[in-house]
Scaffold this active site. Structure first.
Site, PDB file in Angstrom:
ATOM      1  N   ARG A  19       0.813  -1.218   0.000  1.00  0.00           N
ATOM      2  CA  ARG A  19       0.000   0.000   0.000  1.00  0.00           C
ATOM      3  C   ARG A  19       0.851   1.275   0.000  1.00  0.00           C
ATOM      4  O   ARG A  19       0.557   2.206  -0.768  1.00  0.00           O
ATOM      5  CB  ARG A  19      -0.973  -0.018   1.182  1.00  0.00           C
ATOM      6  CG  ARG A  19      -2.167  -0.932   0.956  1.00  0.00           C
ATOM      7  CD  ARG A  19      -3.074  -0.967   2.165  1.00  0.00           C
ATOM      8  NE  ARG A  19      -2.371  -1.485   3.336  1.00  0.00           N
ATOM      9  CZ  ARG A  19      -2.871  -1.456   4.574  1.00  0.00           C
ATOM     10  NH1 ARG A  19      -4.054  -0.906   4.801  1.00  0.00           N
ATOM     11  NH2 ARG A  19      -2.194  -1.963   5.580  1.00  0.00           N
ATOM     12  N   ASN A  37      -6.717  -2.550   1.791  1.00  0.00           N
ATOM     13  CA  ASN A  37      -6.654  -4.001   1.926  1.00  0.00           C
ATOM     14  C   ASN A  37      -8.051  -4.557   2.126  1.00  0.00           C
ATOM     15  O   ASN A  37      -8.868  -3.976   2.859  1.00  0.00           O
ATOM     16  CB  ASN A  37      -5.822  -4.394   3.151  1.00  0.00           C
ATOM     17  CG  ASN A  37      -4.341  -4.436   2.857  1.00  0.00           C
ATOM     18  OD1 ASN A  37      -3.932  -4.356   1.708  1.00  0.00           O
ATOM     19  ND2 ASN A  37      -3.535  -4.549   3.899  1.00  0.00           N
TER      20      ASN A  37
END
Length: 763
Positions: A19, A37
């Site tokens: 990320r 996520n």
């Protein structure tokens, strides 16, 4: 003109810094949107100029953090939403389809900080970042967020929290992130489980090790038993207390320069040792620098690993080599819960180096070697599991329960086969509990509800009994042991049949009720035909013959010479134990003397006959030492016969007659060992030539525990290749029973696919 793309990224993309990579890439390209996520992977919406979106997608596919593995990107395009920034959103749940990273070794950046006096984590044994540290052993469920790991018990201090929430920081969303202020701590206990108050834990541990003491060390996936490898008395004490009399110990060496001092080292071996996976690598010992023989008795190889946690780096500061063996008593699973470790290891360890970060799932060290420039796994566990094996087809939810020795289980979903970490030999309750807990954990992690359960045909295996008792409306498929080995090799190579499967191991339950292990199978995933095998021989006293190879040697000699055996003027016959006459009668009367075609038992017999080993203290010891004894350069082979019939049978009697003649003539043991290996390789070639002529199949799979023997493997591959065969060997999964569950799963799938849902063995 602005454009918006919705992306779903599948693979190992959680807990590996993916990320922040996405965030920084989007900011760099001046794109807006969000990333988050989920249990189904990483979702991204990205908005901006079309050319920059294309560049963004290209970078996702071809870049990323070191531990990330992007397997698939699903892309759809939507009308612009008018995003003004790029942000990282809160994780969400749902159906699980994301993957979990294995535990990985300490990265260079963290190691530099560990020994930097100006760093706030100086000498902190739990230093990590998004590129390294614990993963599988601490994760309880998906998505991989701190609240779903054993680190949830430690509240981040302000400085660690700032790192954790800063997308530009190396520790952004590093779930195990911690420091001396807020994270786990080490402490010492004595063998009675009492806390030891010391000013400097590391100084005390090092003093104890230098004084020859044995220390139980809590690591990533469980406890190790540790002692100074250069102290003979300490190594001997560890052997005695652990009841591990001769099986080689693994060692940890301080760095790669130290490894070069003690072992021969090829570039690929160096890369493997220093890789993030950090397996134990089986290396050739150097002749000019000798470690105590007690570490790996009568073995030319040494199992070596480098430090892979900050705790190990601190432990190794003042030592070149430490024995680092699994924290258990022989045949039991590795201890990983603190109270269990104190109870089970109190008779072995003098001191316990512990910490308060819980291990959620035990995970033994992996073992590998390099052959012909290629990595070959002997035990696939820490650093590899639970990363899936990618299949060349899509399969439903299947549970394959594996065998008894070196057990692993396998769960499948789509094109992923999740082979478990090493469970061990399923012979006792603690290992069975570990097996059951592991299955439940994998089912939850990867959201798998088995529709099909595959198992070995041996009715007494605990894995088979577990499968029979598995609840619910599932299809249960029994799979023959050696067929599963061949299917495992096919799947390892992403191949289909038909193939000539040469499946050599110690034992496996055959469809005729005998113990197989020297098999030539013509097969694909669905079916197999046993076209050739080693001639049967009785195993006097059953499984006791595995522990006492002299029994197999006597049985082969008796089958070869009959009553004339007792007149053979060789030391083996003269030294036969007094129980032999009774065993001979048991063979003649078929009392506790099951028939076997096992190639593993053939190796045992030859090892005993030529004076290498009459009894063993660990599985495969006689065969290992027989390979180690080989004199290089020997080209002679012994005679044998391939008898035709409904199945070809390899008659080993000419081999034993020639071997006895060599013994009488005083031939060097190493030359006899080499000649025997040459003969087995020649048997493989000649039998495969006969099968090819009859069935027109020229692809051969070499599989089973016997093919951990590198001399035999390489010679067989050479001979087969020279004669036009295409040869498949193992690399991604072990050739031994540790890879068996993968083959079971694929066979069960094809069986159900072909015939519909019906229970029964696949033959």
């Amino acid at each position: 003109m602005s454009k918006r793309a919705a992306l779903r990224v599948s693979g190992i993309v959680q807990g590996v810094g993916f990320r922040p990579f996405v965030y920084n890439l989007a900011v760099k390209l001046e794109l807006n949107g969000w990333v988050k996520n989920t249990a189904r992977g990483v979702f991204i919406e990205i908005e901006g100029e079309p050319e920059k979106i294309n560049e963004f997608i290209f970078c996702l596919q071809n870049g990323g953090p070191p531990l990330a593995r992007v397997e698939k990107i699903d892309i759809s395009y939507l009308p612009p939403a008018g995003y003004e920034t790029f942000e990282i959103q809160e994780s969400s749940g749902g159906e699980t389809s994301t993957l979990v990273s294995p535990d990985v070794g300490t990265c260079d950046d963290c190691r530099a900080e560990l020994f930097d006096p100006s760093d706030r984590r100086y000498r902190y044994p739990f230093i990590n970042c998004t590129n390294c540290g614990p993963r599988f052993t601490i994760v309880e469920k998906i998505p991989y967020d701190r609240k779903n790991t054993t680190m949830k018990e430690f509240t981040l201090c302000p400085e660690c929290a700032a790192e954790y929430h800063d997308p530009s920081n190396r520790r952004f969303h590093a779930q195990p992130n911690a420091c001396p202020v807020c994270g786990p701590k080490v402490y010492l206990k004595n063998a009675r489980g009492e806390l030891i108050e010391v000013k400097d834990v590391w100084q005390r541990v090092k003093e104890e090790l230098k004084n020859g003491k044995i220390v139980a060390v809590k690591g990533l996936g469980g406890y190790h038993l540790c002692c100074d490898a250069l102290n003979n008395e300490a190594v001997s004490a560890l052997r005695s207390r652990k009841a591990r009399w001769e099986k080689p110990f693994a060692v940890m060496m301080r760095n790669i320069e130290t490894v070069r001092r003690f072992c021969e080292l090829e570039p690929v071996e160096c890369e493997l040792l220093e890789s993030p996976r950090r397996p134990i690598v089986l290396l050739k010992k150097r002749n000019d620098v000798v470690l105590p023989e007690e570490i790996a008795p009568r073995n030319r190889r040494l199992g070596v690993m480098l430090p892979y946690t900050p705790l190990h780096y601190l432990l190794m500061e003042e030592f070149q080599v430490l024995v680092m063996t699994s924290g258990n008593i022989s045949d039991e699973p590795i201890a990983y819960r603190d109270e269990d470790a104190l109870e089970r290891l109190k008779g072995i360890a003098d001191l316990f180096l512990m910490h308060d970060r819980k291990i959620y799932r035990r995970c033994d060290d992996s073992v590998a070697l390099v052959n012909q420039g290629k990595e070959v796994l002997i035990r696939r566990s820490r650093g590899y599991a639970p990363e899936p094996i990618k299949l060349h087809l899509h399969v439903p939810h299947i549970l394959a329960c594996g065998a008894e020795q070196k057990n692993t289980f396998c769960l499948t979903k789509g094109d992923n086969a999740f082979i478990s970490h090493h469970i061990g030999d399923l012979k006792n309750l603690p290992t069975l509990v570990s097996f059951e807990e592991g299955i439940n954990h994998f089912k939850e992690l990867f959201d798998i509800s088995p529709e099909i359960v595959a198992y070995d045909l041996h009715p007494e295996y605990l894995s088979t009994k577990y499968a029979h008792d598995y609840p619910g409306n599932v299809t249960k498929i029994g799979v023959q042991h050696h067929h599963a080995h061949v299917a495992s090799c096919l799947a390892d190579n992403r191949e289909n049949g038909p193939v000539i499967g040469v499946s050599f191991d110690g034992t496996g339950y055959g469809t005729d009720g005998c113990l197989w292990g020297g098999e030539f199978l013509l097969c694909d995933y669905e079916n197999f035909q046993r076209v050739a095998h080693f001639a049967y021989v009785p195993m006097p006293s059953g499984s006791k013959a595995i522990e006492e190879p002299w029994r197999m040697a006597a049985s082969y000699l008796f089958a070869t010479y009959g009553s004339e055996m007792d007149k053979l003027d060789i030391s083996f016959v003269r030294a036969l134990p007094g129980v032999w006459p009774a065993l001979k009668q048991a063979i003649l009367q078929n009392i506790n003397a099951p028939l076997t075609s096992s190639c593993g038992r053939l190796f045992d017999a030859v090892a005993a006959l030529i004076g290498i080993r009459n009894t063993v203290t660990y599985e495969g010891q006689a065969a290992v030492e027989l390979e180690q004894a080989i004199t290089p350069g020997e080209t002679v082979t012994y005679p044998f016969e391939i008898r035709s019939g409904s199945q070809w049978q390899i008659d080993w009697k000419p081999l034993f007659r020639s071997l006895v003649e060599d013994i009488k003539e005083g031939t060097e043991t190493g030359r006899m060992a080499a000649r025997f290996h040459n003969t087995v390789a020649r048997i493989i070639l000649e039998t495969c030539l006969s099968i090819r002529k009859e069935y027109h199949v020229d692809k051969v799979a070499l599989t089973g525990g016997v093919f951990q023997n590198i001399y035999l493997l390489n010679l067989a591959v050479q001979l087969l290749t020279e004669h036009g065969f295409r040869v498949l060997t193992h690399s991604r999964v072990p050739p031994n029973d540790g890879g068996l569950s993968l083959g079971q799963a694929l066979i069960a799938y094809h069986k159900v696919l072909k015939t519909g849902k019906e229970n029964g063995p696949c033959v």
